[in-house]
Design a protein around this motif. Structure first.
Motif, PDB file in Angstrom:
ATOM      1  N   VAL A 210       0.824  -1.209   0.000  1.00  0.00           N
ATOM      2  CA  VAL A 210       0.000   0.000   0.000  1.00  0.00           C
ATOM      3  C   VAL A 210       0.861   1.265   0.000  1.00  0.00           C
ATOM      4  O   VAL A 210       0.535   2.254  -0.672  1.00  0.00           O
ATOM      5  CB  VAL A 210      -0.990  -0.003   1.188  1.00  0.00           C
ATOM      6  CG1 VAL A 210      -0.273  -0.011   2.521  1.00  0.00           C
ATOM      7  CG2 VAL A 210      -1.958   1.168   1.086  1.00  0.00           C
ATOM      8  N   ALA A 211       1.984   1.244   0.713  1.00  0.00           N
ATOM      9  CA  ALA A 211       2.857   2.416   0.724  1.00  0.00           C
ATOM     10  C   ALA A 211       3.571   2.590  -0.610  1.00  0.00           C
ATOM     11  O   ALA A 211       3.801   3.701  -1.070  1.00  0.00           O
ATOM     12  CB  ALA A 211       3.876   2.306   1.856  1.00  0.00           C
ATOM     13  N   ALA A 212       3.918   1.463  -1.256  1.00  0.00           N
ATOM     14  CA  ALA A 212       4.578   1.537  -2.562  1.00  0.00           C
ATOM     15  C   ALA A 212       3.620   2.085  -3.623  1.00  0.00           C
ATOM     16  O   ALA A 212       4.053   2.752  -4.564  1.00  0.00           O
ATOM     17  CB  ALA A 212       5.084   0.164  -2.985  1.00  0.00           C
ATOM     18  N   GLU A 272       4.174   2.635  10.112  1.00  0.00           N
ATOM     19  CA  GLU A 272       3.780   4.034   9.914  1.00  0.00           C
ATOM     20  C   GLU A 272       3.328   4.289   8.478  1.00  0.00           C
ATOM     21  O   GLU A 272       2.300   4.935   8.237  1.00  0.00           O
ATOM     22  CB  GLU A 272       4.941   4.959  10.268  1.00  0.00           C
ATOM     23  CG  GLU A 272       4.593   6.437  10.158  1.00  0.00           C
ATOM     24  CD  GLU A 272       5.728   7.354  10.578  1.00  0.00           C
ATOM     25  OE1 GLU A 272       5.576   8.584  10.434  1.00  0.00           O
ATOM     26  OE2 GLU A 272       6.766   6.855  11.040  1.00  0.00           O
ATOM     27  N   ALA A 273       4.099   3.765   7.511  1.00  0.00           N
ATOM     28  CA  ALA A 273       3.765   3.982   6.100  1.00  0.00           C
ATOM     29  C   ALA A 273       2.417   3.359   5.755  1.00  0.00           C
ATOM     30  O   ALA A 273       1.603   3.958   5.039  1.00  0.00           O
ATOM     31  CB  ALA A 273       4.865   3.403   5.211  1.00  0.00           C
ATOM     32  N   SER A 274       2.175   2.153   6.258  1.00  0.00           N
ATOM     33  CA  SER A 274       0.909   1.474   5.973  1.00  0.00           C
ATOM     34  C   SER A 274      -0.269   2.230   6.581  1.00  0.00           C
ATOM     35  O   SER A 274      -1.370   2.242   6.020  1.00  0.00           O
ATOM     36  CB  SER A 274       0.945   0.047   6.520  1.00  0.00           C
ATOM     37  OG  SER A 274       1.904  -0.724   5.840  1.00  0.00           O
ATOM     38  N   ALA A 275      -0.041   2.856   7.728  1.00  0.00           N
ATOM     39  CA  ALA A 275      -1.114   3.600   8.391  1.00  0.00           C
ATOM     40  C   ALA A 275      -1.485   4.869   7.622  1.00  0.00           C
ATOM     41  O   ALA A 275      -2.656   5.233   7.530  1.00  0.00           O
ATOM     42  CB  ALA A 275      -0.695   3.952   9.814  1.00  0.00           C
ATOM     43  N   HIS A 276      -0.488   5.530   7.055  1.00  0.00           N
ATOM     44  CA  HIS A 276      -0.721   6.814   6.384  1.00  0.00           C
ATOM     45  C   HIS A 276      -1.104   6.668   4.909  1.00  0.00           C
ATOM     46  O   HIS A 276      -1.790   7.531   4.356  1.00  0.00           O
ATOM     47  CB  HIS A 276       0.533   7.689   6.467  1.00  0.00           C
ATOM     48  CG  HIS A 276       0.866   8.133   7.857  1.00  0.00           C
ATOM     49  ND1 HIS A 276      -0.094   8.563   8.745  1.00  0.00           N
ATOM     50  CD2 HIS A 276       2.051   8.221   8.511  1.00  0.00           C
ATOM     51  CE1 HIS A 276       0.474   8.898   9.890  1.00  0.00           C
ATOM     52  NE2 HIS A 276       1.782   8.683   9.782  1.00  0.00           N
ATOM     53  N   ALA A 277      -0.651   5.603   4.267  1.00  0.00           N
ATOM     54  CA  ALA A 277      -0.800   5.480   2.820  1.00  0.00           C
ATOM     55  C   ALA A 277      -2.240   5.552   2.312  1.00  0.00           C
ATOM     56  O   ALA A 277      -2.502   6.227   1.307  1.00  0.00           O
ATOM     57  CB  ALA A 277      -0.118   4.201   2.326  1.00  0.00           C
ATOM     58  N   PRO A 278      -3.206   4.866   2.942  1.00  0.00           N
ATOM     59  CA  PRO A 278      -4.573   4.959   2.406  1.00  0.00           C
ATOM     60  C   PRO A 278      -5.088   6.391   2.298  1.00  0.00           C
ATOM     61  O   PRO A 278      -5.671   6.778   1.286  1.00  0.00           O
ATOM     62  CB  PRO A 278      -5.387   4.136   3.418  1.00  0.00           C
ATOM     63  CG  PRO A 278      -4.420   3.127   3.934  1.00  0.00           C
ATOM     64  CD  PRO A 278      -3.123   3.880   4.045  1.00  0.00           C
ATOM     65  N   ASP A 279      -4.859   7.204   3.340  1.00  0.00           N
ATOM     66  CA  ASP A 279      -5.304   8.599   3.284  1.00  0.00           C
ATOM     67  C   ASP A 279      -4.520   9.397   2.248  1.00  0.00           C
ATOM     68  O   ASP A 279      -5.076  10.280   1.571  1.00  0.00           O
ATOM     69  CB  ASP A 279      -5.163   9.260   4.658  1.00  0.00           C
ATOM     70  CG  ASP A 279      -6.259   8.832   5.621  1.00  0.00           C
ATOM     71  OD1 ASP A 279      -7.315   8.363   5.130  1.00  0.00           O
ATOM     72  OD2 ASP A 279      -6.056   8.942   6.840  1.00  0.00           O
ATOM     73  N   GLN A 280      -3.229   9.095   2.114  1.00  0.00           N
ATOM     74  CA  GLN A 280      -2.414   9.779   1.095  1.00  0.00           C
ATOM     75  C   GLN A 280      -2.949   9.465  -0.302  1.00  0.00           C
ATOM     76  O   GLN A 280      -3.002  10.344  -1.169  1.00  0.00           O
ATOM     77  CB  GLN A 280      -0.952   9.347   1.218  1.00  0.00           C
ATOM     78  CG  GLN A 280      -0.254   9.856   2.468  1.00  0.00           C
ATOM     79  CD  GLN A 280       1.136   9.281   2.622  1.00  0.00           C
ATOM     80  OE1 GLN A 280       1.379   8.101   2.342  1.00  0.00           O
ATOM     81  NE2 GLN A 280       2.070  10.106   3.069  1.00  0.00           N
ATOM     82  N   LEU A 281      -3.365   8.230  -0.513  1.00  0.00           N
ATOM     83  CA  LEU A 281      -3.910   7.832  -1.809  1.00  0.00           C
ATOM     84  C   LEU A 281      -5.267   8.510  -2.056  1.00  0.00           C
ATOM     85  O   LEU A 281      -5.552   8.956  -3.166  1.00  0.00           O
ATOM     86  CB  LEU A 281      -4.058   6.311  -1.873  1.00  0.00           C
ATOM     87  CG  LEU A 281      -2.730   5.541  -1.946  1.00  0.00           C
ATOM     88  CD1 LEU A 281      -2.947   4.057  -1.652  1.00  0.00           C
ATOM     89  CD2 LEU A 281      -2.081   5.712  -3.320  1.00  0.00           C
TER      90      LEU A 281
END
Length: 330
Positions: A210-212, A272-281
Motif C-alpha cells: 500500500v505504501a509503494a 507508519e507507512a501502511s497507516a498513512h498510505a490509504p489517506d495519502q492515496l
C-alpha cells in the motif's frame, strides 16, 4: 634539515592517510526501490550505521531504483562477486529458492507480533542456511509490508469474480497461482516497470504494498485500490561470502549490529507507512476500499489452496519444515 624533516613528516602523514583511505572496503549495494520508499530510507540509514560502527572501515555506496544492477539480476551479481551487496524482495527468488516465498502465502503471516520475532527466529536462521547454499551471506531482514492493495482502473476489485479476464503484474509463481485461480492472467516484471505498464495498458491491474502504491505514484494511472492483508513481504540484504570473509572482525560485527538495528527501523517505518498510505492515496483522488472480513475470507478461500499446492511442489520437505518453524512465532 629542519625544512627537509618537516617535508618528510608531511609526506609520511600524507602517505598514512592514503593507506587508511585505501584500506576502506568498498561495499556497493544495489536495490530497486525509489528514493521516497520508506524502506529505501531505512537502507540509507543502515548504510550510515555500518560506516559508523565499522569506524569507516567499510565505505557503503547505495544504488537504488535499479541504477546499478536490475532487480532480477541482483542475486547473481552478488553471488558472482560483480558487486558486494544487494537488497531483494523475498519473492524475487522465484524458483531459485522458493522457500523465500513462504510469507507471501495468502493470509499466512500477517501478524506484526510475528514479524517482531522474525529476525532472530529459527525460521529466519533456517532460511539463512539455505541462502548460504545459494552462494550469498544474508546480513539484514527488513519487513516491508503486511498490507497490500489490489489496484485497478474504473472499478474496484473486491471479490474473486472481479479478477476474471484481468492481466495483472504477478509477484512470483506460487502466489500468482492464487490470482490465476480467480481468473487473472499474470505477467512478470520488475516493480520499476509496473507504472509504465499500467499507464500504457500492457497490464490492467497490479498488487503491491500500500505504501509503494503511493511512493511509485500508481495513483496517476489507477483510480481504485482495495486494501488487503493478503501477503507479507520483506526486503533482505545480502553480500558476497568471499568479500565478507575478507572483512575484519570489527567490520563483521558492524554489519551484524547494523542489520539488527535496521530490522527494527524497517518494522517501525512500515507500520507508519501502511497507516498513512490509504489517506495519502485518497488525497490523490483514489477510491480506497478497505476489504471487509467477509471479502478477505472469500479471497483466502479462492487463493490459498492454489498457493499451498504450488509452494508444496516447489519447496518439498524443506517447505514443510519452514512452515512448522513459522508456527512457533505466529
Amino acid at each position: 634539515m629542519a625544512k627537509l624533516g618537516k617535508g618528510l613528516a608531511a609526506l609520511a602523514l600524507s602517505t598514512s592517510f592514503v593507506t587508511i583511505a585505501q584500506a576502506a572496503e568498498t561495499m556497493r549495494c544495489s536495490h530497486q526501490l525509489p528514493p521516497a520508499h520508506h524502506i529505501a530510507v531505512v537502507v540509507d540509514k543502515w548504510a550510515a550505521e555500518v560506516e559508523k560502527l565499522s569506524e569507516d572501515e567499510i565505505d557503503v555506496q547505495i544504488f537504488g531504483a535499479d541504477s546499478l544492477v536490475k532487480a532480477n539480476d541482483n542475486i547473481l551479481a552478488v553471488a558472482k562477486g560483480d558487486i558486494e551487496c544487494a537488497f531483494s524482495l523475498n519473492f524475487q527468488w522465484g524458483k531459485t529458492l522458493p522457500l523465500m516465498n513462504v510469507t507471501v502465502g495468502p493470509y499466512t503471516m500477517s501478524s506484526i507480533e510475528a514479524w517482531k520475532k522474525w529476525p532472530t527466529s529459527e525460521a529466519a536462521a533456517f532460511l539463512e542456511e539455505k541462502l548460504a547454499e545459494k552462494g550469498i551471506k544474508n546480513i539484514a531482514w527488513m519487513f516491508q509490508t503486511n498490507t497490500s492493495v489490489f489496484t485497478s482502473k474504473g472499478k474496484p476489485l473486491t471479490k474473486p469474480e472481479d479478477f476474471q479476464g484481468l492481466k495483472m503484474r504477478g509477484i512470483g509463481p506460487a502466489f500468482d497461482r492464487g490470482l490465476v485461480a480467480m481468473g487473472a492472467t499474470t505477467v512478470s516484471m520488475p516493480g520499476s516497470e509496473v507504472y509504465q505498464a499500467l499507464a500504457t495498458g500492457v497490464i490492467d491491474a497490479a498488487i503491491t504494498d500500500v505504501a509503494a502504491a503511493y511512493s511509485r505514484k500508481y495513483y496517476e494511472v489507477q483510480d481504485h485500490m482495495t486494501v488487503v492483508p493478503v501477503l507479507a513481504a520483506y526486503l533482505h540484504g545480502y553480500v558476497n561470502p568471499a568479500w565478507y570473509d575478507g572483512l575484519s572482525d570489527k567490520s563483521k560485527a558492524a554489519l551484524k549490529q547494523a542489520g539488527e538495528a535496521a530490522a527494527g527501523w524497517a518494522l517501525e517505518a512500515s507500520i507508519e507507512a501502511s497507516a498513512h498510505a490509504p489517506d495519502q492515496l485518497r488525497e490523490k483522488g483514489v477510491t480506497v476500499h478497505i476489504a471487509t472480513d467477509e471479502e478477505n475470507a472469500a479471497f483466502q478461500a479462492a487463493m490459498q489452496p492454489s498457493f499451498a499446492e504450488g509452494f508444496a511442489e516447489e519447496s518439498g520437505e524443506d517447505g514443510k519444515k519452514l512452515l512448522e518453524l513459522i508456527k512457533k512465532i505466529k
